[in-house]
Design an enzyme around this catalytic site. Structure first.
Site, mmCIF file in Angstrom:
data_model
loop_
_atom_site.group_PDB
_atom_site.id
_atom_site.type_symbol
_atom_site.label_atom_id
_atom_site.label_comp_id
_atom_site.label_asym_id
_atom_site.label_seq_id
_atom_site.Cartn_x
_atom_site.Cartn_y
_atom_site.Cartn_z
ATOM 1 N N LYS A 280 0.842 -1.197 0.000
ATOM 2 C CA LYS A 280 0.000 0.000 0.000
ATOM 3 C C LYS A 280 0.875 1.244 0.000
ATOM 4 C CE LYS A 280 -3.879 -1.889 2.641
ATOM 5 N NZ LYS A 280 -4.915 -1.700 1.622
ATOM 6 N N ARG A 354 -10.377 -11.495 1.691
ATOM 7 C CA ARG A 354 -11.231 -12.546 1.112
ATOM 8 C C ARG A 354 -10.536 -13.903 1.149
ATOM 9 N NH1 ARG A 354 -11.512 -9.160 -4.391
ATOM 10 N NH2 ARG A 354 -11.231 -7.525 -2.853
HETATM 11 N N1 BES Z 1 -8.168 -3.779 4.270
HETATM 12 C C1 BES Z 1 -8.240 -3.367 2.923
HETATM 13 C C2 BES Z 1 -9.495 -2.556 2.620
HETATM 14 C C3 BES Z 1 -9.526 -1.156 3.150
HETATM 15 C C4 BES Z 1 -8.741 -0.170 2.596
HETATM 16 C C5 BES Z 1 -10.392 -0.828 4.151
HETATM 17 C C6 BES Z 1 -8.808 1.115 3.093
HETATM 18 C C7 BES Z 1 -10.474 0.449 4.626
HETATM 19 C C8 BES Z 1 -9.694 1.430 4.103
HETATM 20 C C9 BES Z 1 -8.259 -4.581 2.018
HETATM 21 O O1 BES Z 1 -7.504 -5.655 2.423
HETATM 22 C C10 BES Z 1 -7.698 -4.127 0.716
HETATM 23 O O2 BES Z 1 -6.557 -3.790 0.679
HETATM 24 N N2 BES Z 1 -8.518 -4.135 -0.321
HETATM 25 C C11 BES Z 1 -8.094 -3.683 -1.587
HETATM 26 C C12 BES Z 1 -8.697 -4.580 -2.628
HETATM 27 C C13 BES Z 1 -8.145 -4.362 -4.001
HETATM 28 C C14 BES Z 1 -6.687 -4.770 -4.057
HETATM 29 C C15 BES Z 1 -8.955 -5.172 -4.978
HETATM 30 C C16 BES Z 1 -8.593 -2.255 -1.759
HETATM 31 O O3 BES Z 1 -9.692 -1.923 -1.299
HETATM 32 O O4 BES Z 1 -7.853 -1.451 -2.321
HETATM 33 MN MN MN Z 2 -5.482 -5.466 1.820
#
Ligand code: BES
Ligand code: MN
Ligand code: ZN
Length: 496
Positions: A280, A354
């Site tokens: 991230k 997931r």
């Molecule tokens: N934990 C995150 C989702 C999230 C991000 C929740 C920011 C709250 C605030 C999750 O594991 C994630 O990283 N999801 C990705 C999915 C994507 C790679 C398809 C996302 O939301 O960017």
């Molecule tokens: Mn994630």
């Protein structure tokens, strides 16, 4: 905090602090009018003098009255009498809670619940007051080395209620609200702890600690060997990238006959999500300590259900792990095999929630559940779609979707239903495995739910995405404890 019902007439009330409501154009509620008569019209006079006309959330504090028996009065604006919605009432409660905290009284009496809130009853009014007050008094100070001195002195709040059935309703509301407040506090505390303290093992220890408090609650914790033996290849692939060992927390509450089908709650327990190799960006990455909020809300809801001795069987499942980059971490393109036997191509290692949930949802089958609800900070896309007011809801079952939505409305911990249409499923096609773990840039929260739906065909299932609701950012950064209130309401509703 001690909450009580008090059956006393305003005319005879003796208290260091009383909280009363008034409507638009300074129209006093019945109790406020009675106190005003007792104080010789002082309330009306001061409202007029200070030009406070009764907008929702407006507050007039009278720190000293001429009568020693009623030392302070907090008057709270409720807006127009015939427009008092649940949301407006809640706004007024938040203002009342702030004023109570600032008033420095140790005890207070309230009659705010006598207001007629559209579509709600006395019990609801009382319960909301407690929930709002508890959340306004909450501070996370465990890791501060100096004592924090903005603590409230309030230790007892009494609700003025008259008549046997009203007293019984208020009493039940107090019990429910206190259990929900306890579960919410637990969820917030776990969530606010940093990732270096609240690890998967710590989360599991806390669940075990809760288990020891209730006779009907059994908690067991599976380690990495068990997870491997169960064939949870998706779950273990995420955990492999981190030094902290994974934990699979299993909480079994038996409040009903052994053969009664249980309600299963599944919570995402990522104690820190850096994204893995698909790392991230660094801005606000600290907030990914909150990626275990789903798991924390499941632990909190089970604790509240046990506290209330609900006559149900309830199971909580929390797969807990970190998601970090390392030499052993998942790489984009890797293919893993889930417990269900479905192979998954990991196109983005940041779509890890997931991967944990799919194996926990497969594990849930062994309970032959009445319904399964998973709760997860699953997608940033959910926040884009719905903002931060409702959580997202997906379900493969109309009755379950309706029940969860109703529980959300009742608790004001609301959800908004999103589609799970066949058309979206195509976005999860993989050239090399049965399923891809991402569905491209469009409708990310929906394709995440579609991914989970492949593992939940055997039971009524609902998925709640709390990415926008589980915590607040900015100056008020902190966990909200959502959706503990919704989950406990849903369970209470199942007992009727
Ligand atoms: N934990 C995150 C989702 C999230 C991000 C929740 C920011 C709250 C605030 C999750 O594991 C994630 O990283 N999801 C990705 C999915 C994507 C790679 C398809 C996302 O939301 O960017
Ligand atoms: Mn994630
Ligand atoms: Zn995550």
């Amino acid at each position: 905090m001690d909450y009580q019902v008090k059956s006393e007439f305003v005319e005879n009330l003796v208290t260091p602090c009383v909280v009363l409501g008034f409507y638009h154009k300074r129209k006093l509620t019945p109790s406020a009018a009675l106190l005003d008569a007792r104080l010789g019209g002082l309330l009306e006079k001061l409202l007029k003098r200070d030009d406070v006309d009764g907008k929702p959330g407006e507050v007039l504090v009278i720190p000293h009255t001429p009568q020693d028996e009623v030392e302070r009065v907090i008057l709270v604006g409720l807006g127009k009498k015939d427009e008092l919605t649940p949301g407006t009432y809640r706004k007024a409660l938040a203002a009342a809670a702030r004023a109570l905290k600032d008033a420095h009284a140790k005890q207070a009496v309230s009659a705010l619940h006598e207001a007629e809130v559209q579509g709600r009853d006395l019990g609801w009014n009382v319960r909301q007051f407690i929930e709002v007050l508890e959340s306004s008094l909450y501070r996370f100070t465990e890791l501060k080395s100096e004592p924090v001195n903005d603590k409230s002195r309030l230790s007892r709040l009494q609700f003025l209620v008259h008549g046997d059935s009203a007293i019984a309703n208020a009493q039940r509301a107090i019990e429910q609200a206190q259990a929900i407040a306890m579960g919410t506090r637990l969820a917030k505390d776990l969530a606010n702890l940093p990732g270096n303290v609240c690890t998967p093992s710590y989360l599991a220890d806390q669940a075990e600690r809760v288990g020891k408090q209730y006779k009907k609650l059994k908690v067991k914790v599976l380690g990495e060997k068990d997870i491997d033996e169960l064939g949870m290849g998706a779950f273990s692939s995420v955990s492999r990238g981190s030094e902290e060992p994974a934990r699979f927390i299993v909480m079994e509450y038996s409040g009903a006959a052994a053969k009664t089908k249980p309600y299963v709650l599944v919570g995402k327990g990522l104690t820190f999500d850096a994204g893995g190799i698909s790392i991230k960006p660094s801005a606000n990455m600290d907030e990914m300590k909150y990626d275990m909020c789903g798991g924390a809300s499941v632990i909190g809801a089970i604790a509240a259900a046990a506290e209330l001795h609900l006559p149900l069987n309830i199971v909580g499942l929390v797969p807990a792990s970190e998601n970090l980059p390392s030499g052993a971490a998942n790489k984009p393109g890797d293919i893993v095999k889930s417990m269900a036997g479905i192979t998954i191509e990991i196109l983005n290692t940041d779509a890890e929630g997931r991967l944990l949930l799919c194996d926990a949802l497969t594990y849930a089958k062994r309970y032959d559940p009445a319904a399964v609800i998973d709760v997860a900070t699953l997608t940033g896309a959910c926040v884009v779609a719905l903002g931060r007011h409702p959580s997202g809801l997906w379900s493969n079952n109309e009755a379950l979707a309706a029940a969860v939505s109703e529980a959300g409305e009742a608790s004001l911990d609301r959800v908004w239903r999103m589609p799970l249409w066949e058309e979206y499923q195509d976005q999860l096609k993989s050239n090399f495995a049965d399923l891809a773990n991402i569905g491209g840039p469009d409708g990310g929260s929906v394709t995440a739910a579609c991914f989970l739906s492949r593992f939940t065909k055997d039971y009524p299932w609902a998925h709640i995405d709390i990415a926008g609701t589980a915590w607040k950012s900015g100056a008020d950064k902190g966990a909200t404890g959502r959706p503990v209130s919704l989950l406990v309401q849903y369970l209470i509703d199942r007992t009727q």
